[in-house]
Design a protein around this motif. Structure first.
Motif, short mmCIF file in Angstrom:
data_model
loop_
_atom_site.label_atom_id
_atom_site.label_comp_id
_atom_site.label_asym_id
_atom_site.label_seq_id
_atom_site.Cartn_x
_atom_site.Cartn_y
_atom_site.Cartn_z
N GLY A 188 0.63 -1.23 0.00
CA GLY A 188 -0.37 -0.03 -0.24
C GLY A 188 0.72 1.37 0.10
N GLU A 189 2.01 1.21 -0.16
CA GLU A 189 2.99 2.30 -0.05
C GLU A 189 3.25 2.75 -1.56
N ARG B 69 4.16 -12.88 -14.00
CA ARG B 69 3.17 -13.56 -13.42
C ARG B 69 2.88 -13.81 -12.03
N LEU B 70 3.79 -13.34 -11.22
CA LEU B 70 3.80 -13.10 -9.71
C LEU B 70 3.10 -11.86 -9.33
N GLY B 71 3.04 -10.92 -10.13
CA GLY B 71 2.46 -9.76 -9.80
C GLY B 71 3.06 -8.39 -9.76
N ILE B 72 4.31 -8.50 -10.52
CA ILE B 72 4.97 -7.38 -10.66
C ILE B 72 4.83 -6.74 -12.15
N ALA B 73 4.48 -5.53 -12.14
CA ALA B 73 4.64 -4.84 -13.79
C ALA B 73 5.33 -3.63 -13.68
N ARG B 74 5.81 -3.12 -14.64
CA ARG B 74 6.75 -1.77 -14.88
C ARG B 74 6.48 -1.28 -15.97
N THR C 46 0.03 -6.47 -8.26
CA THR C 46 0.07 -6.10 -6.85
C THR C 46 1.33 -5.01 -6.63
N PHE C 47 2.29 -5.16 -7.43
CA PHE C 47 3.36 -4.03 -7.47
C PHE C 47 3.83 -3.48 -8.71
N LEU C 48 3.71 -2.20 -8.67
CA LEU C 48 3.98 -1.63 -9.99
C LEU C 48 5.15 -0.74 -9.82
N ILE C 49 6.15 -0.77 -10.75
CA ILE C 49 7.19 0.04 -10.92
C ILE C 49 7.41 0.96 -12.01
N LEU C 50 7.30 2.11 -11.79
CA LEU C 50 7.34 3.31 -12.63
C LEU C 50 8.84 3.83 -12.99
N ASP C 51 9.23 3.75 -13.94
CA ASP C 51 10.60 4.31 -14.19
C ASP C 51 10.64 5.49 -14.86
N VAL D 238 -2.79 -0.75 -5.37
CA VAL D 238 -1.74 -1.44 -5.97
C VAL D 238 -0.65 -0.64 -5.33
N THR D 239 0.52 -1.36 -5.02
CA THR D 239 1.74 -0.57 -4.17
C THR D 239 2.61 -0.18 -5.31
#
Length: 227
Positions: A50-51, A98-103, A192-197, A224-225
């Motif tokens: 949630g951060e 597939r584990l829930g990390i997108a970027r 569940t976890f999104l990385i924005l570069d 989404v964290t």
């Protein structure tokens, strides 16, 4: 180079909810070199569920290298990446997805010659179950899945206010909208976890304000964290 003395900046926008939240991502003593260049040196960080976690530094300091180490594009030379209590160090990017990390990417990674809609649809690949039988029996099996995927994509298009551009060739729309398309493609993967570069690079002030609002809405409405 990012080293273990580097300052990581947290932007926790709902402290009451995130303060006691469990860790979703933990990186422990990450090293990564390119020949004689030490890009990452003993980097550790943790992100709670949630951060919104901000990684701040000058150009060339290793931020994108850290993102690539987390998402499997570069395997760390040393250290561990733990996601949702699972060691994902060095595994393939498609398995991490597939584990829930997108970027998203620092430099736009959209497919020119394809429409906005088709670019966003590509983000659903992690939820599709292609096969010879389902393709052969399209009207009985695959069509139902395709309709469901398209429906979810249309919801994200509405969420990010991309309706007016949905059928346009992606290379013809402004950079601010292209950045939004990349965000949409990441969100349709239901991470569940999104990385924005560097999600706001090249944007004007108005476009940045829109993007900031969409990022907050993704955290608050989709759970989404974000890093």
């Amino acid at each position: 180079m990012i080293n273990k003395k580097y300052i990581w900046r947290r932007c926790v926008l709902n402290i009451s909810e995130s303060a006691g939240s469990p860790k979703l991502l933990s990186c422990e003593q990450i090293d990564r070199s390119f020949g004689g260049l030490k890009a990452l040196n003993g980097v550790s960080l943790s992100v709670s569920q949630g951060e919104i976690f901000g990684l701040v530094g000058p150009n060339g300091s290793g931020k994108t290298t850290m993102v690539n180490a987390i998402t499997g594009f570069y395997a760390p030379d040393a250290g561990k990446v733990i996601f949702n209590h699972q060691d994902i160090t060095g595994i393939k990017p498609y398995l991490i997805a597939r584990l829930g990390i997108a970027r998203t990417f620092q430099n736009l990674a959209l497919f020119k010659g394809m429409s906005v809609l088709d670019n966003i649809l590509l983000g659903r690949h992690v939820h599709m179950k292609p096969g010879v039988l389902s393709t052969a029996l399209y009207w009985w099996m695959a069509r139902k899945e395709e309709v469901a995927n398209r429906q979810f994509v249309e919801e994200i298009i509405d969420f990010l206010q991309l309706q007016s551009a949905r059928d346009e060739p992606v290379e013809t729309i402004p950079i601010g909208l292209q950045k939004r398309v990349e965000l949409a493609r990441a969100l349709v993967a239901e991470p569940t976890f999104l990385i924005l570069d560097e999600p706001m690079a090249g944007m004007n002030q108005e476009e940045k304000e829109y993007m900031a609002r969409f990022i907050l809405d993704a955290r608050d409405e989709m759970g989404v964290t974000i890093q």
